[in-house]
Write an enzyme that holds these catalytic residues in place. Structure first.
Site, short mmCIF file in Angstrom:
data_model
loop_
_atom_site.label_atom_id
_atom_site.label_comp_id
_atom_site.label_asym_id
_atom_site.label_seq_id
_atom_site.Cartn_x
_atom_site.Cartn_y
_atom_site.Cartn_z
N LYS A 279 -45.12 -8.61 42.42
CA LYS A 279 -45.90 -8.52 41.19
C LYS A 279 -46.75 -7.26 41.21
O LYS A 279 -47.08 -6.74 42.27
CB LYS A 279 -46.84 -9.74 41.10
CG LYS A 279 -46.17 -11.06 40.80
CD LYS A 279 -47.20 -12.18 40.76
CE LYS A 279 -46.53 -13.53 40.51
NZ LYS A 279 -45.89 -13.65 39.19
N ASP A 290 -51.65 -20.56 42.13
CA ASP A 290 -50.28 -21.03 41.91
C ASP A 290 -50.01 -22.40 42.57
O ASP A 290 -48.88 -22.89 42.55
CB ASP A 290 -49.28 -19.97 42.40
CG ASP A 290 -48.02 -19.93 41.56
OD1 ASP A 290 -48.02 -20.50 40.46
OD2 ASP A 290 -47.03 -19.33 42.02
N GLU A 351 -40.00 -18.43 41.96
CA GLU A 351 -39.96 -19.25 43.18
C GLU A 351 -40.37 -20.69 42.95
O GLU A 351 -39.98 -21.58 43.69
CB GLU A 351 -40.85 -18.61 44.26
CG GLU A 351 -42.34 -19.00 44.20
CD GLU A 351 -43.03 -18.55 42.93
OE1 GLU A 351 -42.53 -17.61 42.28
OE2 GLU A 351 -44.08 -19.14 42.56
N ARG A 353 -39.59 -22.86 40.64
CA ARG A 353 -38.45 -23.75 40.38
C ARG A 353 -37.62 -23.96 41.64
O ARG A 353 -36.99 -25.01 41.80
CB ARG A 353 -37.61 -23.19 39.21
CG ARG A 353 -37.05 -21.82 39.46
CD ARG A 353 -36.61 -21.10 38.19
NE ARG A 353 -37.74 -20.48 37.49
CZ ARG A 353 -37.61 -19.79 36.36
NH1 ARG A 353 -36.45 -19.66 35.77
NH2 ARG A 353 -38.68 -19.24 35.80
#
Ligand code: BES
Ligand code: MN
Ligand code: ZN
Length: 496
Positions: A279, A290, A351, A353
């Site tokens: 990112k 997250d 990541e 999922r």
């Protein structure tokens, strides 16, 4: 903070502060009018002078109001009576608690719970008063070397209910509000902790602690356990990091052994750098959030236990870091999930999922009545719904409706997006059963379409909380969402 409910006239309360509302323009609420009568028109006079017009969010603190046994009166602006709905009620409550915090009052009687709010009853008003009050006084200073002084003396809020007959319902609503707020507090704390403290091992430790305190069952699967189960997708994400992955199984057994549980699955990426598909640096710190899906699952289980919900609830938390390294997933890698389906990892930043799909397969063993996963899954969801609504997608309309209603009831709302099979096309891969990304269009939906391929054996819904789990900017911090929604959903399922 302590809460109680009380019936009785505001003008007779011998407390440090009585809080009453004023509608716009300059109209006393019933409680304020009662205070005004006893005080010989003192409040009406103040309104006439123009010191308080009733604008939403405004407050006015009064000392020495004639003939009243209370030490202070706090007037709170409510805005126009016709526009006084759930949000305005909550904002008035927030303004009141903020203003009380700046006084020397140790306790206050809040007469705002008497106000009519369209579509909501007294139980809701009391519950929301507790939730909003505790949310307003929340501070996160665990990581400061000097804890800010607790100079705020406010300790007790007394919530007005109309009659003595309303007290039992009031007390039940207080308990509900406290459980929701406690769950939110845990979710906020875990979210706000930095990635170097809140690691997968830390989350596992917190789950064990929760189990110990609340009589929940807990099990933590280690890397080797996950290897045995064939969780190749989850483990492929974990590979890039030195922190060992964990898979937390936390259970609240509130119903009979044979009662099929509701399974909650929370995304627990304790830091998402994006991996090799790294990112940009700006705001990357926010990717410590997250794991807010995981935090909301732990918070909700805490609330379920506090309320002793007569329902079986299983919390599943797959947790690891997503970092770039010599062992990390690479774009183009193909991994095999626990379901046997293979996945081409076209973007290592998708990541969430990859860890959730193996947890969804693991969920099958509980023969669930329903599965709900909660994840900070896509930036696209923030574009679609902003920071107001959580994204909702489901393979069962009944379950979707339950969650929509729970969100309304909790004022922690979600909004449904379609999950039509057309979207699956975007996940086609030349080299594996599916790709882990579906391109730019409908990013939230294709992420859910990916998860749906692992949730075929039960009723399932997905909550994308990328826009609602935390706030950015000056007020950066976890919100505790969607714990209120989930607690309402479970309470309804439990028949409450
Ligand atoms: N955790 C992020 C999603 C996210 C991004 C949440 C920004 C909140 C704010 C997730 O793992 C992610 O990186 N998603 C990618 C998916 C894309 C590569 C298909 C995204 O949304 O950009
Ligand atoms: Mn990512
Ligand atoms: Zn992520």
């Amino acid at each position: 903070m302590e809460f109680s409910t009380k019936s009785g006239s505001p003008e007779k309360q011998r407390v440090a502060c009585v809080v009453a509302g004023v509608y716009e323009p300059r109209r006393l609420s019933a409680a304020a009018a009662a205070l005004d009568d006893a005080a010989g028109g003192h409040l009406a006079e103040i309104l006439r002078r123009g010191d308080m017009d009733g604008k939403a969010g405004s407050t006015l603190l009064l000392h020495h109001v004639p003939n009243l046994p209370c030490e202070r009166v706090l007037l709170v602006g409510l805005g126009k009576e016709r526009a006084f709905h759930a949000r305005q009620y909550r904002e008035a409550m927030r303004a009141a608690v903020k203003a009380l915090g700046e006084t020397g009052a140790r306790e206050a009687m809040l007469c705002l719970t008497d106000l009519a709010v369209k579509g909501h009853d007294l139980g809701w008003r009391v519950e929301q008063a507790v939730v909003v009050a505790l949310d307003t006084v929340y501070r996160f200073d665990q990581m400061k070397s000097k804890q800010e002084e607790q100079d705020r003396p406010l300790r007790k809020l007394i919530l007005a209910v109309p009659g003595r007959g309303d007290l039992p319902a009031g007390e039940a609503a207080v308990a509900r509000g406290q459980a929701i707020a406690e769950g939110m507090r845990l979710a906020k704390d875990l979210g706000n902790l930095p990635g170097n403290v809140c690691t997968p091992a830390y989350l596992a430790e917190q789950a064990r602690e929760l189990a110990r305190l609340h009589g929940l069952d807990v099990q933590v699967l280690e890397r080797r356990d996950m290897e045995k189960l064939g969780m190749g997708s989850l483990l492929s994400v974990a590979k890039g990091s030195e922190e060992p992955p964990k898979f937390i199984v936390l259970q609240h057994r509130g119903a009979g052994k044979k009662d099929r549980p509701v399974v909650l699955v929370g995304k627990g990426i304790t830091f998402d750098s994006g991996g090799i598909s790294i990112k940009p640096a700006a705001e990357m710190d926010e990717m410590k959030y997250d794991m807010c899906g995981a935090a909301s699952v732990l918070g909700t289980l805490k609330a379920a236990a506090m309320l002793a919900l007569p329902l079986n609830v299983v919390g599943l938390v797959p947790t690891c870091e997503n970092l770039p390294s010599g062992r990390a997933n690479k774009p183009g890698d193909v991994v095999t999930s626990m379901s046997g389906q293979t996945i081409e990892v076209l973007n290592t930043d998708a990541e969430g999922r990859l860890i959730l799909c193996d947890a969804l397969t693991y969920a099958e063993r509980f023969e669930p009545a329903a599965v709900v996963d909660i994840a900070t899954l896509t930036g696209a969801c923030v574009i679609a719904l902003g920071h107001v609504a959580t994204g909702l997608l489901a393979n069962d309309e009944g379950l979707a409706r339950e969650l929509l209603r729970a969100g309304e009831a909790a004022h922690d709302r979600c909004w449904q997006l379609p999950l039509w099979d057309e979207y699956e096309e975007q996940l086609k891969s030349n080299f594996a059963d599916m790709a882990n990304i579906g391109g730019r269009p409908a990013g939230t939906i294709t992420a859910a379409a990916f998860l749906a391929k692992f949730a075929k054996k039960y009723d399932w819904a997905h909550l994308d909380i990328a826009g609602t789990a935390w706030r950015s900017g000056k007020e950066k911090g976890g919100t505790g969402r969607p714990v209120p929604l989930l607690v309402h959903f479970l309470a309804r399922r439990a028949g409450l």
